[in-house]
Every structure is written in structure tokens, then in C-alpha cells.
Design a protein around this motif. Structure first.
Motif, short mmCIF file in Angstrom:
data_model
loop_
_atom_site.label_atom_id
_atom_site.label_comp_id
_atom_site.label_asym_id
_atom_site.label_seq_id
_atom_site.Cartn_x
_atom_site.Cartn_y
_atom_site.Cartn_z
N UNK A 143 0.81 -1.21 0.00
CA UNK A 143 0.00 0.00 0.00
C UNK A 143 0.85 1.26 0.00
N UNK A 144 2.16 1.10 0.16
CA UNK A 144 3.04 2.26 0.13
C UNK A 144 2.96 2.96 -1.22
N UNK A 145 2.42 2.26 -2.24
CA UNK A 145 2.22 2.89 -3.54
C UNK A 145 1.25 4.07 -3.43
N UNK A 146 0.44 4.07 -2.38
CA UNK A 146 -0.52 5.16 -2.17
C UNK A 146 0.13 6.35 -1.47
N UNK A 147 1.36 6.20 -1.04
CA UNK A 147 2.04 7.27 -0.32
C UNK A 147 3.09 7.89 -1.23
N UNK A 148 3.02 9.19 -1.40
CA UNK A 148 3.97 9.87 -2.28
C UNK A 148 5.33 9.96 -1.58
N UNK A 149 6.37 9.38 -2.17
CA UNK A 149 7.69 9.41 -1.52
C UNK A 149 8.39 10.74 -1.69
N UNK A 150 9.40 10.94 -0.88
CA UNK A 150 10.32 12.07 -1.03
C UNK A 150 11.54 11.52 -1.76
N UNK A 151 11.83 12.06 -2.92
CA UNK A 151 12.91 11.53 -3.75
C UNK A 151 14.25 12.14 -3.35
N UNK A 152 15.24 11.27 -3.19
CA UNK A 152 16.61 11.69 -2.87
C UNK A 152 17.47 11.38 -4.09
N UNK A 153 18.15 12.41 -4.59
CA UNK A 153 18.94 12.25 -5.81
C UNK A 153 20.30 11.64 -5.51
N UNK A 165 17.45 7.35 -4.07
CA UNK A 165 16.57 6.59 -3.19
C UNK A 165 15.28 7.34 -2.93
N UNK A 166 14.42 6.73 -2.13
CA UNK A 166 13.16 7.34 -1.74
C UNK A 166 13.04 7.30 -0.23
N UNK A 167 12.36 8.31 0.30
CA UNK A 167 12.09 8.36 1.73
C UNK A 167 10.59 8.46 1.95
N UNK A 168 10.12 7.81 3.02
CA UNK A 168 8.72 7.88 3.40
C UNK A 168 8.65 8.41 4.84
N UNK A 169 8.19 9.65 5.03
CA UNK A 169 8.10 10.21 6.37
C UNK A 169 7.19 9.37 7.27
N UNK A 170 7.65 9.12 8.48
CA UNK A 170 6.92 8.30 9.44
C UNK A 170 7.09 8.88 10.84
N UNK A 171 6.45 8.24 11.79
CA UNK A 171 6.69 8.53 13.20
C UNK A 171 6.84 7.20 13.94
N UNK A 172 7.78 7.17 14.85
CA UNK A 172 7.95 6.03 15.75
C UNK A 172 7.86 6.56 17.17
#
Length: 224
Positions: A143-153, A165-172
Motif C-alpha cells: 500500500x506504500x504505492x498510495x504514499x507519495x515518496x520524497x525523492x533523494x537524488x 533513493x526514496x524516503x517515506x516520512x513516518x513517526x515512531x
């Protein structure tokens, strides 16, 4: 014709980042119209400031403007709501595991650090927290396909190439963090690398085997 559709065709041809050369006849094949209609359509996109266009022998060179890219981005967000919904944040569960000790070297690269600070809003602690997802969370991960990633060049230094790479903001446990997914990785799909502005092991008193909950926030909630 709906404006977003021809813009999408141009974007797929690479016109979001570079000037592309294309004739009206060629563009007509992508829009299933006549050459005259395609020419009028390109002129309208230019007049409406969705594209910049320079006439050259054999056609024209085109690139999308900020207005054109923004229109496609809004279109993208609407499709996300259609297919992904506006439901709850995605929750993943897994256990803390030992890493391979490579995270600190890569995360500490200055070109990465600058992008993390600018795009994620924090400068990461030089190292990653590694989480092995449980079986159910691995299935949810698609389902991460539904989350827009932050692209790292990616970038090159004098000695080697560092990949994108790609980053997905989260909270832990309330701590703002991000899953980082290298474009090329030897890690299995159930193993996540997480970066944060603090040492998560020390901050949350974590040790190998501890279970953690990862909350992946939807883009609209991140912006709020």
C-alpha cells in the motif's frame, strides 16, 4: 481535449525536466488527433503558460512550466484520493534487529545530508535503525504505492557513485523519522532502514528484539 491529458503525454516523454524535441505530427500520434489539432493544442498550452515552447527546424522544443507540473501534481493527488482513499495512516509492525553497520557511512555523506535537511525537515543522526517487519506488515507494505515518496537524488564524488533513493516520512513513538529505500539495495523486502534526527535506540530505549509500531502518514496529513 482535457488539458491534463496532453500535459501527461509530454511529461511521459521527459518534458518535466528537459527540453524535448517533437513535431506536431509526432505529438498527434500520442494524442490521437490530427496534426493541425495537435499544433493548436500545443499553442493553447503555451498561451496558458503550461509549457514553454521554442520553434526549431522539424518541430519544436518543449518543457513543462511550473504551472504545468503543478496541474499534473494536483491531478495525481486526486487519483490518490480515488484509489487510496482518505483513510487512516498506515501502521506497520516489526522488531528491532542489528544492521550491517553501513548506514552511518552513507547517511553521513554531505550531499545526502543536505537533501535530508531540505526535503525531510531534519538532519539525520548518522546511522539507521533496522526493523524486520512481521508477515502482515510485509503484505501491507504494498500500500506504500498510495504514499507519495520524497525523492533523494544520487550523486558522484571524486571516487565513486552514490545512488538515488526514496524516503517515506513516518513517526515512531511520536518521533519524526523516515524510512529510506535505496534505489539499489541488497536488503530483503521485510527489512526497513529508518533515519531520524536522534539516535532512536537511545531515545526510545530500544534493543534487538523489541517490537515497534511505525506510522506512515498520508501526504495531506504531513502537510498539515
Amino acid at each position: 481535449m482535457y488539458v491534463a491529458e496532453p500535459l501527461k503525454k509530454l511529461a511521459l516523454l521527459g518534458a518535466t525536466k528537459n527540453l524535448i524535441k517533437i513535431s506536431s505530427a509526432e505529438f498527434a500520434q500520442y494524442t490521437t488527433t490530427s496534426s493541425k489539432t495537435a499544433a493548436r493544442l500545443l499553442k493553447k498550452l503555451e498561451d496558458d503558460r503550461y509549457i514553454e515552447r521554442r520553434l526549431v527546424p522539424g518541430g519544436q522544443k518543449i518543457i513543462l512550466t511550473c504551472n504545468g507540473i503543478e496541474l499534473l501534481r494536483k491531478e495525481y493527488d486526486e487519483y490518490q484520493r480515488i484509489f487510496c482513499g482518505d483513510g487512516e495512516d498506515i501502521e506497520l509492525y516489526g522488531q528491532v534487529v542489528a544492521g550491517l553497520g553501513e548506514g552511518q557511512y552513507y547517511i553521513s555523506q554531505n550531499s545526502y545530508m543536505l537533501q535530508f535537511s531540505e526535503k525531510l525537515g531534519f538532519q539525520p543522526f548518522p546511522g539507521t535503525l533496522n526493523i524486520k517487519l512481521n508477515e502482515n506488515s510485509v503484505s501491507i507494505l504494498q500500500r506504500m504505492d498510495c504514499i507519495q515518496p520524497v525523492c533523494i537524488q544520487g550523486f558522484n564524488d571524486a571516487e565513486r557513485t552514490f545512488g538515488a533513493g526514496k524516503c517515506y516520512p513516518i513517526k515512531i513513538d511520536g518521533v519524526k523519522s523516515a524510512i529510506i529505500v535505496p534505489e539499489r539495495t541488497h536488503y530483503p523486502t521485510n527489512l526497513l532502514e529508518i533515519i531520524a534526527p536522534v539516535n532512536l535506540r537511545e531515545k526510545l530505549h530500544l534493543k534487538d528484539g523489541d517490537e515497534v509500531k511505525i506510522v506512515v502518514e498520508k501526504k495531506d496529513k504531513r502537510e498539515g
